[in-house]
Write a protein that holds these residues in place. Structure first.
Motif, PDB file in Angstrom:
ATOM      1  N   HIS A  74      95.256  15.535 195.808  1.00  0.00           N
ATOM      2  CA  HIS A  74      94.609  14.334 195.276  1.00  0.00           C
ATOM      3  C   HIS A  74      95.388  13.780 194.080  1.00  0.00           C
ATOM      4  O   HIS A  74      95.593  12.558 193.970  1.00  0.00           O
ATOM      5  N   MET A  75      95.849  14.660 193.224  1.00  0.00           N
ATOM      6  CA  MET A  75      96.625  14.229 192.063  1.00  0.00           C
ATOM      7  C   MET A  75      97.957  13.610 192.488  1.00  0.00           C
ATOM      8  O   MET A  75      98.407  12.615 191.911  1.00  0.00           O
ATOM      9  N   LEU A  76      98.575  14.191 193.501  1.00  0.00           N
ATOM     10  CA  LEU A  76      99.840  13.640 193.987  1.00  0.00           C
ATOM     11  C   LEU A  76      99.621  12.250 194.585  1.00  0.00           C
ATOM     12  O   LEU A  76     100.461  11.350 194.410  1.00  0.00           O
ATOM     13  N   LYS A  80     101.443   8.806 193.393  1.00  0.00           N
ATOM     14  CA  LYS A  80     102.134   7.835 194.241  1.00  0.00           C
ATOM     15  C   LYS A  80     101.684   6.411 193.901  1.00  0.00           C
ATOM     16  O   LYS A  80     102.504   5.479 193.837  1.00  0.00           O
ATOM     17  N   GLU A  81     100.392   6.236 193.629  1.00  0.00           N
ATOM     18  CA  GLU A  81      99.884   4.908 193.283  1.00  0.00           C
ATOM     19  C   GLU A  81     100.417   4.434 191.932  1.00  0.00           C
ATOM     20  O   GLU A  81     100.563   3.233 191.703  1.00  0.00           O
ATOM     21  N   LYS A  87      98.117   1.995 189.988  1.00  0.00           N
ATOM     22  CA  LYS A  87      97.351   2.818 189.046  1.00  0.00           C
ATOM     23  C   LYS A  87      98.208   3.093 187.812  1.00  0.00           C
ATOM     24  O   LYS A  87      99.441   3.078 187.878  1.00  0.00           O
ATOM     25  N   SER A  88      97.551   3.332 186.689  1.00  0.00           N
ATOM     26  CA  SER A  88      98.258   3.626 185.439  1.00  0.00           C
ATOM     27  C   SER A  88      98.739   5.070 185.435  1.00  0.00           C
ATOM     28  O   SER A  88      98.088   5.964 185.999  1.00  0.00           O
ATOM     29  N   LEU A 134     103.151  10.667 202.079  1.00  0.00           N
ATOM     30  CA  LEU A 134     103.206   9.725 200.949  1.00  0.00           C
ATOM     31  C   LEU A 134     104.591   9.117 200.770  1.00  0.00           C
ATOM     32  O   LEU A 134     104.754   8.159 199.990  1.00  0.00           O
ATOM     33  N   GLY A 135     105.577   9.667 201.475  1.00  0.00           N
ATOM     34  CA  GLY A 135     106.931   9.147 201.362  1.00  0.00           C
ATOM     35  C   GLY A 135     107.592   9.444 200.037  1.00  0.00           C
ATOM     36  O   GLY A 135     108.337   8.607 199.499  1.00  0.00           O
TER      37      GLY A 135
END
Length: 403
Positions: A74-76, A80-81, A87-88, A134-135
Motif C-alpha cells: 500500500h505504501m509503495l 508511485k502516486e 499525491k504529496s 506499478l511499473g
C-alpha cells in the motif's frame, strides 16, 4: 470471534490510540499536527515533512514478513502516486510489536529482499509482482526504501502506555492519577472521535489544539477508557483517590448529585442519601466537632424534592434546607447550623444551585464540593480555596460505588 480474540483486538485498538497520543505529544512544535487514518493509521505532519505510520500489535504472534506485506504494498502504491504528482511526498513508517521472530529482519531490507518478501504474491495459483504492476524501476524502489522505516521491536502495550502517561505529566503537570484519569481519559476520547470523522480535514489536530482539549478539570465517563480499565476497577480507583480518608476530618462537604428524569427512582436516591450520611457524618455524643454533609440533587422537580424531604422526615431522618418556616427565604445561617447528636440533623439539603453557591461562599472552614454529573457539568465554581471535584458517571447508582 472468541472472547479472547475480541480482547486482543481491543488491545490492538488501544495500542494504536496510545501511539497516536504519544505521536502528538512528541511533536516538536505546537503548530505541528497529526492526521488520524489518512495515508496510514497515523500521519505525523511537521513544518518539514510528513510521516505516514502504520501500527501493528501482535503480542502473541511471531513476526512473519506476510504480516506487513500488505502495508508495504500500500505504501509503495502511494509512493508511485507521488512520482506522478497526484499525491504529496511523504515518509513511511511501519511499527509493530510481536511475540518473537524479530531476527528475521536483522539483516535489513534491500531491493532483492523487498521484491521477494513484500512485493511478490500469489493469487489463484498465479504469481504477481507489485512493483512490476506499478511499473517501478530498481532506482525508484531504492528511493522508496530510503523513505521507509520498519520497526518490529516497538514497545510492549504497558510500556508504551507508561510513556504516554509520562509524556502527559511532562506536558500538563499534576500527579500520575490526574495524568491518567483527567488527561489520558480525555486524550483517548479525542483520538477516538477524530478516527471516525468522515472528512480527512476533520481528522487533523495540532499539538496546541490537542493539549487545550485534553486539559480539563472534570473526570469524564469515556466508555473507551472505562472499557480499558474495567468499570469496577475504574470506580474503585476514584474511591481510592477521593473517598478513603482514614480519619474523616470535620470539613464541610457538598455532594452534588444528578438524576435522569426518565429512569429516576426515589428509592435509589434515598439509599444513596442514607449512604452519604452514614459515611460522611460524625454525630456521636462524644464527638467534639460533629458534622454532616450537604446534598444537592440536580434534575429533580420541586414537587418531587418536597415529597422526598417529607418522606425522609416521616421516617425519622431529619433534614434541614435553610428555610425556617413556610414562606421564609433561604438563609445560609440556618443551613450551616451545626448538626449534633442532640438535634438529630442527618443531612442538609440545598434546593437550588444559587443556594449551593451562597452556602459554599458563606463558609470559612475547609470546603469540598463533589459534583457527580450524568452529562455536562451543571455547576461552575472556581475558587482556589475550595476543592471542587467533578466526576461524570454513567448512572446515579455508580456514585454509591465511588463514595
Amino acid at each position: 470471534m472468541t472472547d479472547r480474540s475480541a480482547v486482543d483486538t481491543i488491545r490492538g485498538y488501544f495500542y494504536q490510540f496510545d501511539l497516536s497520543i504519544l505521536s502528538v505529544l512528541q511533536l516538536p512544535s505546537l503548530e505541528d499536527s497529526i492526521e488520524i487514518e489518512c495515508v496510514e493509521d497515523i500521519d505525523v505532519r511537521t513544518a518539514n515533512d510528513v510521516t505516514a505510520t502504520q501500527c501493528k500489535y501482535y503480542a502473541k504472534t511471531e513476526y512473519n514478513h506476510s504480516v506487513i506485506k500488505d502495508a508495504v504494498k500500500h505504501m509503495l502504491s502511494h509512493f508511485k502516486e507521488t512520482l506522478t504528482g497526484t499525491k504529496s511526498k511523504v515518509s513511511y513508517s511501519i511499527r509493530g510489536h510481536y511475540a518473537g521472530g524479530q531476527e528475521k529482519l536483522d539483516a535489513g531490507v534491500d531491493i532483492d529482499f523487498l521484491k521477494k518478501h513484500f512485493l511478490t504474491y500469489t493469487k489463484e495459483k498465479v504469481t504477481y509482482y507489485h512493483h512490476v504492476e506499478l511499473g517501478l524501476s530498481d532506482t525508484e524502489l531504492e528511493a522508496f526504501l530510503k523513505l521507509l522505516t520498519i520497526d518490529i521491536r516497538a514497545k510492549a502495550f504497558d510500556q508504551q502506555f507508561g510513556e504516554v502517561i509520562t509524556a502527559l505529566k511532562a506536558a500538563l503537570g499534576g500527579t500520575k492519577f490526574s495524568a491518567e484519569y483527567f488527561f489520558y481519559n480525555n486524550a483517548l476520547a479525542i483520538i477516538r472521535d477524530l478516527s471516525i470523522k468522515a472528512a480527512t480535514t476533520d481528522r487533523v489536530i495540532t499539538k496546541k489544539q490537542f493539549l487545550a482539549r485534553v486539559n480539563t478539570s472534570s473526570i469524564l465517563f469515556n466508555e473507551w477508557f472505562v472499557e480499558k480499565k474495567g468499570k469496577k476497577a475504574h470506580l474503585a480507583m476514584l474511591r481510592s483517590e477521593y473517598f478513603t480518608e482514614l480519619n474523616i476530618s470535620a470539613h464541610e462537604r457538598f455532594f452534588m448529585l444528578q438524576v435522569d428524569p426518565n429512569s429516576y427512582e426515589r428509592g435509589e436516591l434515598k439509599e444513596l442519601i442514607f449512604e452519604i450520611s452514614k459515611k460522611w457524618s460524625k454525630l456521636s455524643v462524644r464527638e467534639p466537632s460533629p458534622f454532616c454533609p450537604y446534598i444537592y440533587v440536580h434534575g429533580l422537580s420541586d414537587c418531587e424534592l418536597i415529597d422526598l424531604k417529607r418522606e425522609l422526615s416521616t421516617e425519622g431522618f431529619k433534614v434541614i434546607d435553610g428555610h425556617d418556616f413556610q414562606g421564609a427565604e433561604f438563609s445560609h445561617q440556618s443551613i450551616v447550623q451545626k448538626a449534633t447528636h442532640g438535634n438529630g440533623i442527618k443531612i442538609k439539603v440545598l434546593n437550588t444551585l444559587p443556594n449551593v453557591e451562597h452556602t459554599v461562599n458563606a463558609i470559612t472552614k475547609t470546603r469540598r464540593v463533589y459534583q457527580f454529573h450524568l452529562g455536562n457539568s451543571y455547576f461552575q465554581y472556581d475558587n482556589p480555596a475550595v476543592r471542587h471535584i467533578k466526576i461524570q458517571v454513567e448512572r446515579l447508582t455508580d456514585v454509591k460505588s465511588i463514595i
